[in-house]
Write an enzyme that holds these catalytic residues in place. Sequence first.
Site, PDB file in Angstrom:
ATOM      1  N   SER A 157      -9.817   4.049  -5.977  1.00 21.20           N
ATOM      2  CA  SER A 157      -9.967   5.240  -5.066  1.00 21.20           C
ATOM      3  C   SER A 157      -9.668   6.557  -5.342  1.00 21.20           C
ATOM      4  O   SER A 157     -10.085   7.694  -4.728  1.00 21.20           O
ATOM      5  CB  SER A 157      -8.627   4.791  -3.932  1.00 21.20           C
ATOM      6  OG  SER A 157      -7.405   4.978  -4.563  1.00 21.20           O
ATOM      7  N   HIS A 296       0.764  -4.380   1.477  1.00 12.99           N
ATOM      8  CA  HIS A 296       1.919  -4.656   1.068  1.00 12.99           C
ATOM      9  C   HIS A 296       2.822  -4.900   2.192  1.00 12.99           C
ATOM     10  O   HIS A 296       2.880  -4.183   3.206  1.00 12.99           O
ATOM     11  CB  HIS A 296       2.525  -3.424   0.270  1.00 12.99           C
ATOM     12  CG  HIS A 296       1.565  -2.779  -0.611  1.00 12.99           C
ATOM     13  ND1 HIS A 296       0.945  -3.604  -1.963  1.00 12.99           N
ATOM     14  CD2 HIS A 296       1.013  -1.483  -0.809  1.00 12.99           C
ATOM     15  CE1 HIS A 296       0.145  -2.724  -2.529  1.00 12.99           C
ATOM     16  NE2 HIS A 296       0.079  -1.561  -1.659  1.00 12.99           N
TER      17      HIS A 296
HETATM   18  O1  CDP Z   1      -0.172   2.885  -3.140  1.00 12.13           O
HETATM   19  P1  CDP Z   1       0.558   2.282  -2.405  1.00 12.13           P
HETATM   20  O2  CDP Z   1       0.068   2.255  -1.017  1.00 12.13           O
HETATM   21  O3  CDP Z   1       1.699   1.280  -2.832  1.00 12.13           O
HETATM   22  O4  CDP Z   1       1.497   3.861  -2.577  1.00 12.13           O
HETATM   23  P2  CDP Z   1       1.694   5.167  -1.609  1.00 12.13           P
HETATM   24  O5  CDP Z   1       1.252   5.211  -0.144  1.00 12.13           O
HETATM   25  O6  CDP Z   1       0.981   6.234  -2.722  1.00 12.13           O
HETATM   26  O7  CDP Z   1       3.092   5.415  -1.725  1.00 12.13           O
HETATM   27  C1  CDP Z   1       3.893   5.508  -3.155  1.00 12.13           C
HETATM   28  C2  CDP Z   1       4.815   4.414  -2.759  1.00 12.13           C
HETATM   29  O8  CDP Z   1       5.965   5.003  -1.845  1.00 12.13           O
HETATM   30  C3  CDP Z   1       4.818   3.194  -1.927  1.00 12.13           C
HETATM   31  O9  CDP Z   1       4.165   2.204  -3.027  1.00 12.13           O
HETATM   32  C4  CDP Z   1       5.738   2.749  -1.522  1.00 12.13           C
HETATM   33  O10 CDP Z   1       6.734   2.250  -2.408  1.00 12.13           O
HETATM   34  C5  CDP Z   1       6.555   3.985  -1.078  1.00 12.13           C
HETATM   35  N1  CDP Z   1       6.467   4.445   0.259  1.00 12.13           N
HETATM   36  C6  CDP Z   1       7.328   4.170   1.378  1.00 12.13           C
HETATM   37  O11 CDP Z   1       8.419   3.651   0.911  1.00 12.13           O
HETATM   38  N2  CDP Z   1       7.074   4.582   2.492  1.00 12.13           N
HETATM   39  C7  CDP Z   1       6.074   5.013   3.094  1.00 12.13           C
HETATM   40  N3  CDP Z   1       5.935   5.544   4.153  1.00 12.13           N
HETATM   41  C8  CDP Z   1       5.173   5.461   2.123  1.00 12.13           C
HETATM   42  C9  CDP Z   1       5.218   4.858   0.791  1.00 12.13           C
END
Ligand code: CDP
Length: 320
Positions: A157, A296
Site C-alpha cells: 500500500s 484485525h
Molecule cells: O496497519 P494497521 O492497520 O495495523 O495500522 P495503522 O492503522 O497504521 O495503525 C498502527 C497501529 O496503531 C495499529 O496496528 C493498532 O495497533 C494501533 N491503532 C489503534 O490502536 N487504534 C486506532 N484507532 C488505530 C490504530
Amino acid sequence: RLLAELVSPVTTQQPTTAPVDVRTLGQDLLLPWRHNRSASRHLMDEINNCTNTQADAILTRTNTRVGQKIRYYIQHEKTFQASRGFYNTLPRDSPLPATPYRRCSVVGNGAVLLGSGCGQEIDRADFVFRSNLPPLTGNFTRDTGQKANWTTVNPISQLNWRFNLLSNKPANKDKFARHVRQYSGLLWVSAFGVKAATTVSVRAQRVLREKNVKSLGVVYGNPRHFAAVRDYWAYNGLSMRLSTGIYLTTIALSTCDEVHLFGFWPFDVSHSGEKLLYHYYDKPDTKKKPISASPHNMPKEFLKLVNLHRSGILKIHLET
Ligand code: CDP
C-alpha cells in the site's frame, strides 16, 4: 495494515468482543501506574523463549545464508532464494543491542493521539517504534513527537501504491526519499509476507542508497519471527491477523525494560466521549473507515494490552 488484508480480502468479520464501556476503560487507564519490573522481565523471557527477537526480528547475514530459501509468511507455499547479491544487502548483525533498551515508546496511529500533548513523553524514550510512515511534522509534533528509530512500511500500500517505486521514475524516488527523511534508524519493511512485496522492498533500499539518505536503513522483517509472534499470541488467546501495533509491541516487550504505548485506542469514541476518526492524521472530510471494518480485531488485541497495563508490564498513555 499488515499485508494479509491486502492480498486476501476479509470475507468474514472477526467477531468483536463484548461492547466496551470506553469511559470506564479510559478512567481505569488514567489511574496512577507502577512498573512491575519482575513481571516485565518474566514476559520478556517468555517471548524470547519462543523467538529470539534481538537476533531474529530482522533478516541479517548472521541469521540468513546465501542460497537459503526464505519462506513467505502469508503465501506459505512460496519461497525466495537468497542470492549472494541479496545477502550482501543485509546488515551483518542485528541492529538491536544485546542488552535491552531502558525505555521504549510504541506509537500507534489512533486518533486518540491528536490533542494528547504526548510528543515530549514519546520522545523521552531511548527507542521509538512507529507504524506505516506516519506524519510527524508541523502541528502534529506536539502530539506525536519526532523521534523515530524503527518505522514500519507496508510494501504494497505504501511503497507500491503510494510512492509507486516500481515505476523507477525519478520524481517518485525523490518523493519517497523526501518523505522518509523525517525518520531515522530502521525502516522496517515486511518484504516476505507475499511474493509481490519483495522486489519493491529491495527497490526502496536501493533508492535510499542512491539518494544518499544515510540516517535511515531499510531492513527486512524476518518471516520466521513474525510467524513465531503470531503463534505466541494464538497460544495466548489471539488467533487472528495481528495488527502492526501488537507486533511492534511484542518486539518492544522482548527488547525493552519499560514499554510505553501511545496512539492505541481502537474505538470510535474517545475516553472522554468525543467521536473519533480512525487515524490521527485522517481528515474529517475523507471517507471515514470504521474501526469495525478492520480485518484485525483491534479491540480484542487492545484488551490484551489493557491486561498488561493493569499488571504493570506496559503503560498505555491516553493523555499527558
Ligand atoms: O496497519 P494497521 O492497520 O495495523 O495500522 P495503522 O492503522 O497504521 O495503525 C498502527 C497501529 O496503531 C495499529 O496496528 C493498532 O495497533 C494501533 N491503532 C489503534 O490502536 N487504534 C486506532 N484507532 C488505530 C490504530
